[in-house]
Design an enzyme around this catalytic site. Structure first.
Site, PDB file in Angstrom:
ATOM      1  N   HIS A 107      25.460  49.498  51.297  1.00  0.00           N
ATOM      2  CA  HIS A 107      26.274  48.643  50.617  1.00  0.00           C
ATOM      3  C   HIS A 107      25.346  47.272  50.263  1.00  0.00           C
ATOM      4  CE1 HIS A 107      29.663  51.145  51.123  1.00  0.00           C
ATOM      5  NE2 HIS A 107      30.212  50.686  52.283  1.00  0.00           N
ATOM      6  N   HIS A 181      35.608  47.739  47.116  1.00  0.00           N
ATOM      7  CA  HIS A 181      35.801  48.347  48.594  1.00  0.00           C
ATOM      8  C   HIS A 181      37.177  47.949  49.059  1.00  0.00           C
ATOM      9  CE1 HIS A 181      35.032  50.036  52.425  1.00  0.00           C
ATOM     10  NE2 HIS A 181      33.613  50.148  52.230  1.00  0.00           N
ATOM     11  N   GLU A 317      36.471  54.546  46.707  1.00  0.00           N
ATOM     12  CA  GLU A 317      35.306  53.766  46.263  1.00  0.00           C
ATOM     13  C   GLU A 317      34.788  54.510  44.965  1.00  0.00           C
ATOM     14  OE1 GLU A 317      32.921  52.453  49.719  1.00  0.00           O
ATOM     15  OE2 GLU A 317      34.403  53.345  50.700  1.00  0.00           O
TER      16      GLU A 317
HETATM   17  C1  GAL Z   1      32.285  52.783  53.731  1.00  0.00           C
HETATM   18  C2  GAL Z   1      31.298  53.768  54.259  1.00  0.00           C
HETATM   19  C3  GAL Z   1      31.766  53.838  55.756  1.00  0.00           C
HETATM   20  C4  GAL Z   1      31.649  52.622  56.521  1.00  0.00           C
HETATM   21  C5  GAL Z   1      32.294  51.562  55.680  1.00  0.00           C
HETATM   22  C6  GAL Z   1      32.438  50.131  56.291  1.00  0.00           C
HETATM   23  O1  GAL Z   1      32.135  52.735  52.488  1.00  0.00           O
HETATM   24  O2  GAL Z   1      31.719  55.084  53.663  1.00  0.00           O
HETATM   25  O3  GAL Z   1      30.617  54.662  56.256  1.00  0.00           O
HETATM   26  O4  GAL Z   1      30.407  52.211  56.324  1.00  0.00           O
HETATM   27  O5  GAL Z   1      32.281  51.477  54.464  1.00  0.00           O
HETATM   28  O6  GAL Z   1      32.805  50.156  57.398  1.00  0.00           O
END
Ligand code: GAL
Length: 352
Positions: A107, A181, A317
């Site tokens: 991210h 997110h 997402e």
């Molecule tokens: C999501 C990701 C997860 C985790 C989460 C944040 O987008 O797919 O593995 O990292 O974000 O806790």
């Protein structure tokens, strides 16, 4: 329809942050801050007209400034999801990124777009009321090449849609994959986990992952597996199934393949039977990460003092496939000078 701008406090560095309160003529409210471009609240009616918040988050900025907030409601960039080993090559040049998820980059890195203060501007159009966010990500930030100029426009319409439009340009070849997110919980004000929500995902294939949640590089058919959401299914139905990918994901934490990028299509629907709340997700993106809050563990106390426990929110997402910079067989995420990255996602809300 109206827009109200209110003070949302200051960051630890002393930068003032605002909250934009968008209201449509049905009384639907979306609250969005220019800290991380975060959607802090989304207030929607249930089938009896009861207005409740359907996203996870905090009442004040200080909540979002805590360590290890799991990206509640934020804009994710420069690259949503993981890049293996925090490295990629583009046009013969190797780049090393900030590693913030074991050996991998997640991210956007240590301080991604979710932790930046964006420039915001109110928008009014025939479609609705909105806020345009702008961020200039400097060359080398978190290891990514090129000055990336990013715009994200949020619009709340009178058709009860939250539209998110992303665009970006660069002055050096780089990679881009932006998403939002938001963690949805349509029970309203997060009353329980999301296991009774019914989800449909319009995809025949998903992206299998390894133990670090990095794509293996193959695409797998959903048919005959717990990943089959081609017909709406209760999230809890197979979330603990004895299946390799479910175990590696600790539940659902995978990208479903939607098809060619650029074309607007229905990606997913969500229905919460107790409240009748219903959401459609439409997108131009080639994939959607369906994540069931498997890392939520009761450590975060959110809006109204609610503790966010295991699987208390679900994310859809819309994005490119994870680790695409290292997976040449996946749709390209490269952006070069003179090109414009653009993507659009529509979350449409109703009751049934
Ligand atoms: C999501 C990701 C997860 C985790 C989460 C944040 O987008 O797919 O593995 O990292 O974000 O806790």
């Amino acid at each position: 329809m109206k827009i109200e701008k209110v003070d949302f406090g200051t960051t630890k560095e002393g930068t003032p942050v605002d909250l934009y309160v968008l209201t449509n003529s049905h009384g639907v409210v979306a609250k969005i801050t220019n800290y991380g471009g975060i959607v802090t609240s989304l207030i929607l009616p249930d089938k009896n007209g009861k207005m409740e918040d359907v996203v996870l988050g905090f009442d004040s900025l200080s909540g979002y400034l805590q360590d290890d907030v799991p990206y509640f409601g934020a804009i994710i960039g420069r690259y949503g999801n993981r890049i293996a080993g925090g490295k990629f090559s583009l046009d013969g040049q190797e780049y090393t990124l900030a590693q913030n998820n074991g050996p991998n980059t997640l991210h956007g890195g240590l301080k991604g777009f979710d932790k930046r203060v964006w420039q915001a501007e109110e928008m009014r159009s025939e479609d609705g009321v909105g806020v345009k966010m702008h961020y200039l990500s400097p060359d080398g930030e978190e290891g990514y090449p090129g000055n990336l100029s990013v715009d994200v426009v949020y619009t709340l319409t009178d058709n009860n849609e939250l539209i998110i439009e992303y665009s970006a340009t660069t002055d050096k070849p780089t990679v881009v994959n932006l998403t939002n997110h938001s963690y949805f919980n349509f029970t309203g004000n997060t009353k329980r986990d999301i296991l009774d929500h019914k989800v449909m995902i319009k995809a025949d294939k998903f992206v299998p992952v390894d133990e670090d949640l990095i794509p293996t590089g193959q695409l797998q058919d959903v048919k005959g597996t717990p990943m089959d959401f081609t017909n709406a299914a209760r999230v809890g139905q197979s979330i603990n199934a004895d299946h390799e990918q479910i175990k590696l994901g600790r539940g659902y934490d995978h990208t479903w393949v939607l098809g060619e990028p650029g074309q607007m299509k229905l990606a997913a629907t969500v229905y919460e039977p107790a409240t009748g709340r219903y959401m459609e997700t439409h997108t131009t993106e080639p994939g959607v990460q369906f994540y069931t809050g498997n890392f939520l563990n009761g450590q975060m106390v959110g809006k109204g003092g609610v503790t966010y426990d295991y699987r208390y929110g679900l994310c859809l997402e819309t994005q490119h496939l994870p680790d695409s910079p290292n997976q040449p067989q996946f749709p390209s995420v490269a952006l070069r000078p003179g090109e414009t990255y653009s993507a659009k996602t529509v979350y449409k809300f109703a009751v049934k």
